[in-house]
Design an enzyme around this catalytic site. Structure first.
Site, PDB file in Angstrom:
ATOM      1  N   LYS A 174     -17.141  -6.435 -38.601  1.00  0.00           N
ATOM      2  CA  LYS A 174     -17.838  -6.321 -39.889  1.00  0.00           C
ATOM      3  C   LYS A 174     -18.877  -7.436 -40.061  1.00  0.00           C
ATOM      4  O   LYS A 174     -19.989  -7.170 -40.491  1.00  0.00           O
ATOM      5  CB  LYS A 174     -16.841  -6.383 -41.064  1.00  0.00           C
ATOM      6  CG  LYS A 174     -15.858  -5.223 -41.098  1.00  0.00           C
ATOM      7  CD  LYS A 174     -15.067  -5.198 -42.391  1.00  0.00           C
ATOM      8  CE  LYS A 174     -14.175  -6.422 -42.578  1.00  0.00           C
ATOM      9  NZ  LYS A 174     -13.010  -6.471 -41.649  1.00  0.00           N
ATOM     10  N   ARG A 226     -10.464  -4.580 -50.543  1.00  0.00           N
ATOM     11  CA  ARG A 226      -9.411  -4.585 -49.537  1.00  0.00           C
ATOM     12  C   ARG A 226      -8.103  -4.038 -50.093  1.00  0.00           C
ATOM     13  O   ARG A 226      -7.100  -3.993 -49.389  1.00  0.00           O
ATOM     14  CB  ARG A 226      -9.171  -6.024 -49.111  1.00  0.00           C
ATOM     15  CG  ARG A 226      -9.417  -6.299 -47.653  1.00  0.00           C
ATOM     16  CD  ARG A 226      -9.174  -7.780 -47.485  1.00  0.00           C
ATOM     17  NE  ARG A 226      -9.075  -8.227 -46.147  1.00  0.00           N
ATOM     18  CZ  ARG A 226     -10.087  -8.702 -45.425  1.00  0.00           C
ATOM     19  NH1 ARG A 226     -11.302  -8.712 -45.898  1.00  0.00           N
ATOM     20  NH2 ARG A 226      -9.860  -9.163 -44.219  1.00  0.00           N
ATOM     21  N   ARG A 263     -11.367 -14.553 -29.855  1.00  0.00           N
ATOM     22  CA  ARG A 263     -12.561 -14.965 -30.603  1.00  0.00           C
ATOM     23  C   ARG A 263     -12.675 -16.483 -30.730  1.00  0.00           C
ATOM     24  O   ARG A 263     -11.730 -17.164 -31.075  1.00  0.00           O
ATOM     25  CB  ARG A 263     -12.487 -14.336 -31.989  1.00  0.00           C
ATOM     26  CG  ARG A 263     -13.589 -14.748 -32.928  1.00  0.00           C
ATOM     27  CD  ARG A 263     -13.773 -13.763 -34.019  1.00  0.00           C
ATOM     28  NE  ARG A 263     -12.774 -13.881 -35.063  1.00  0.00           N
ATOM     29  CZ  ARG A 263     -12.779 -13.142 -36.171  1.00  0.00           C
ATOM     30  NH1 ARG A 263     -13.708 -12.222 -36.335  1.00  0.00           N
ATOM     31  NH2 ARG A 263     -11.848 -13.289 -37.077  1.00  0.00           N
ATOM     32  N   ARG A 286     -10.594 -19.690 -35.378  1.00  0.00           N
ATOM     33  CA  ARG A 286     -10.265 -19.676 -36.800  1.00  0.00           C
ATOM     34  C   ARG A 286      -8.764 -19.864 -36.952  1.00  0.00           C
ATOM     35  O   ARG A 286      -8.001 -19.414 -36.107  1.00  0.00           O
ATOM     36  CB  ARG A 286     -10.669 -18.313 -37.381  1.00  0.00           C
ATOM     37  CG  ARG A 286     -11.812 -18.410 -38.349  1.00  0.00           C
ATOM     38  CD  ARG A 286     -12.363 -17.070 -38.669  1.00  0.00           C
ATOM     39  NE  ARG A 286     -11.397 -16.184 -39.315  1.00  0.00           N
ATOM     40  CZ  ARG A 286     -11.730 -15.000 -39.791  1.00  0.00           C
ATOM     41  NH1 ARG A 286     -12.970 -14.575 -39.713  1.00  0.00           N
ATOM     42  NH2 ARG A 286     -10.830 -14.238 -40.361  1.00  0.00           N
ATOM     43  N   ARG A 301      -2.114  -9.875 -40.076  1.00  0.00           N
ATOM     44  CA  ARG A 301      -3.340  -9.355 -40.709  1.00  0.00           C
ATOM     45  C   ARG A 301      -3.479  -7.856 -40.475  1.00  0.00           C
ATOM     46  O   ARG A 301      -3.910  -7.113 -41.359  1.00  0.00           O
ATOM     47  CB  ARG A 301      -4.564 -10.098 -40.175  1.00  0.00           C
ATOM     48  CG  ARG A 301      -4.718 -11.470 -40.828  1.00  0.00           C
ATOM     49  CD  ARG A 301      -5.555 -12.416 -39.995  1.00  0.00           C
ATOM     50  NE  ARG A 301      -6.917 -11.983 -39.812  1.00  0.00           N
ATOM     51  CZ  ARG A 301      -7.680 -12.341 -38.788  1.00  0.00           C
ATOM     52  NH1 ARG A 301      -7.193 -13.123 -37.836  1.00  0.00           N
ATOM     53  NH2 ARG A 301      -8.913 -11.934 -38.700  1.00  0.00           N
TER      54      ARG A 301
HETATM   55  P1  ADP Z   1     -10.926 -10.438 -41.156  1.00  0.00           P
HETATM   56  O1  ADP Z   1     -11.502  -9.178 -41.727  1.00  0.00           O
HETATM   57  O2  ADP Z   1     -11.324 -10.685 -39.745  1.00  0.00           O
HETATM   58  O3  ADP Z   1      -9.447 -10.599 -41.390  1.00  0.00           O
HETATM   59  P2  ADP Z   1     -12.181 -11.997 -43.293  1.00  0.00           P
HETATM   60  O4  ADP Z   1     -13.061 -13.159 -43.029  1.00  0.00           O
HETATM   61  O5  ADP Z   1     -12.778 -10.792 -43.924  1.00  0.00           O
HETATM   62  O6  ADP Z   1     -11.548 -11.677 -41.890  1.00  0.00           O
HETATM   63  O7  ADP Z   1     -10.930 -12.449 -44.201  1.00  0.00           O
HETATM   64  C1  ADP Z   1     -10.114 -13.542 -43.879  1.00  0.00           C
HETATM   65  C2  ADP Z   1      -8.988 -13.690 -44.888  1.00  0.00           C
HETATM   66  O8  ADP Z   1      -9.530 -13.881 -46.212  1.00  0.00           O
HETATM   67  C3  ADP Z   1      -8.069 -12.463 -45.043  1.00  0.00           C
HETATM   68  O9  ADP Z   1      -7.033 -12.459 -44.095  1.00  0.00           O
HETATM   69  C4  ADP Z   1      -7.557 -12.655 -46.467  1.00  0.00           C
HETATM   70  O10 ADP Z   1      -6.536 -13.624 -46.517  1.00  0.00           O
HETATM   71  C5  ADP Z   1      -8.743 -13.223 -47.198  1.00  0.00           C
HETATM   72  N1  ADP Z   1      -9.570 -12.168 -47.849  1.00  0.00           N
HETATM   73  C6  ADP Z   1     -10.851 -11.816 -47.507  1.00  0.00           C
HETATM   74  N2  ADP Z   1     -11.313 -10.838 -48.305  1.00  0.00           N
HETATM   75  C7  ADP Z   1     -10.312 -10.567 -49.182  1.00  0.00           C
HETATM   76  C8  ADP Z   1     -10.158  -9.645 -50.253  1.00  0.00           C
HETATM   77  N3  ADP Z   1     -11.132  -8.778 -50.595  1.00  0.00           N
HETATM   78  N4  ADP Z   1      -8.979  -9.643 -50.926  1.00  0.00           N
HETATM   79  C9  ADP Z   1      -7.990 -10.488 -50.625  1.00  0.00           C
HETATM   80  N5  ADP Z   1      -8.058 -11.378 -49.615  1.00  0.00           N
HETATM   81  C10 ADP Z   1      -9.194 -11.424 -48.896  1.00  0.00           C
END
Ligand code: ADP
Length: 218
Positions: free
Chosen positions: A12, A87, A126, A159, A170
């Site tokens: 994404k 999400r 990654r 990360r 996740r």
């Molecule tokens: P990825 O999609 O690779 O898991 P992101 O950078 O989008 O990575 O998100 C990392 C973390 O941030 C998620 O595992 C979650 O804990 C938190 N997070 C991100 N976006 C949201 C959201 N819309 N609602 C709740 N938690 C979120």
């Protein structure tokens, strides 16, 4: 406005940067907003840092507050792209009411589909350069010298949530809480993209859905 939807590791972030440039709209990643907030040396910052390292979702309220603040910035007036939001179905509902309040059209959703076994490799391999931001992968795009950025020689970092046990968590959270959002949007403007290929292949698969430019604003 556009939503880039997909499991963790579906690319994404990479595709968001591409779309943002192509359409000249900001790409807003809730993960990035949260990581920036977690850098703060305050009790809230520290708590958020610990929370993110578990792979669990942050509360709808916290994410909603950060997002609303970002969307109020003038750069979002001519449309925007969301990466990592909504999400949960509750977040999709809040977004719908936010768009309605601002008389904005319904979102256009691009779903980046990738099988789980592939995601595991993408995420556990990654590594990112803390200086230039370039993302490498031990399996698919390794740097010339292990652990060192090709561009500037900086030591690459993982990360905190890219550890195998956290990645599994996740993915579980994605299937449990986030996948139901797909049915929420199925009857709207919804496109499925096979995102298991290389970066350029995915760009090519996305591009036809974006040109001519979708209705970002009314
Ligand atoms: P990825 O999609 O690779 O898991 P992101 O950078 O989008 O990575 O998100 C990392 C973390 O941030 C998620 O595992 C979650 O804990 C938190 N997070 C991100 N976006 C949201 C959201 N819309 N609602 C709740 N938690 C979120």
């Amino acid at each position: 406005m556009l939503i880039l939807f997909g499991p963790p590791g579906s690319g994404k972030g990479t595709q968001a940067a591409f779309v943002s440039k192509l359409l000249s709209i900001p790409a807003i990643s809730t993960g990035d907003l949260l990581r920036a907030e977690a850098q703060r040396d305050t009790p809230q910052g520290r708590a958020l840092r610990a929370h993110l390292a578990t792979g669990e979702l942050v509360s709808d309220e916290t994410v909603g507050r950060l997002l609303a603040r970002r969307l109020a910035e003038p750069s979002c007036r001519r449309g925007f792209l969301l990466d990592g939001y909504p999400r949960t179905v509750a977040q999709a509902r809040s977004l719908a009411s936010l768009l309605k309040d601002r008389a904005l059209p319904e979102p256009e959703v691009l779903y980046l589909r990738v099988p789980d076994d592939h995601l595991l490799k993408r995420l556990s391999g990654r590594q990112q350069c803390p200086v230039c931001g370039h993302i490498y992968n031990d399996y698919f795009q390794p740097p010339a010298k292990p652990g060192i950025c090709d561009n500037d020689g900086a030591a690459l970092t993982h990360r905190s949530d890219d550890r195998e046990d956290v990645i599994r968590e996740r993915l579980a959270v994605y299937h449990r809480d986030t996948e139901p959002v797909l049915s929420y949007y199925r009857n709207g403007i919804f496109h499925i993209v096979d995102a298991s290929g290389a970066e350029q292949q995915v760009h090519n698969a996305i591009e036809p859905f974006l040109l001519p430019a979708p209705a970002l604003t009314r």
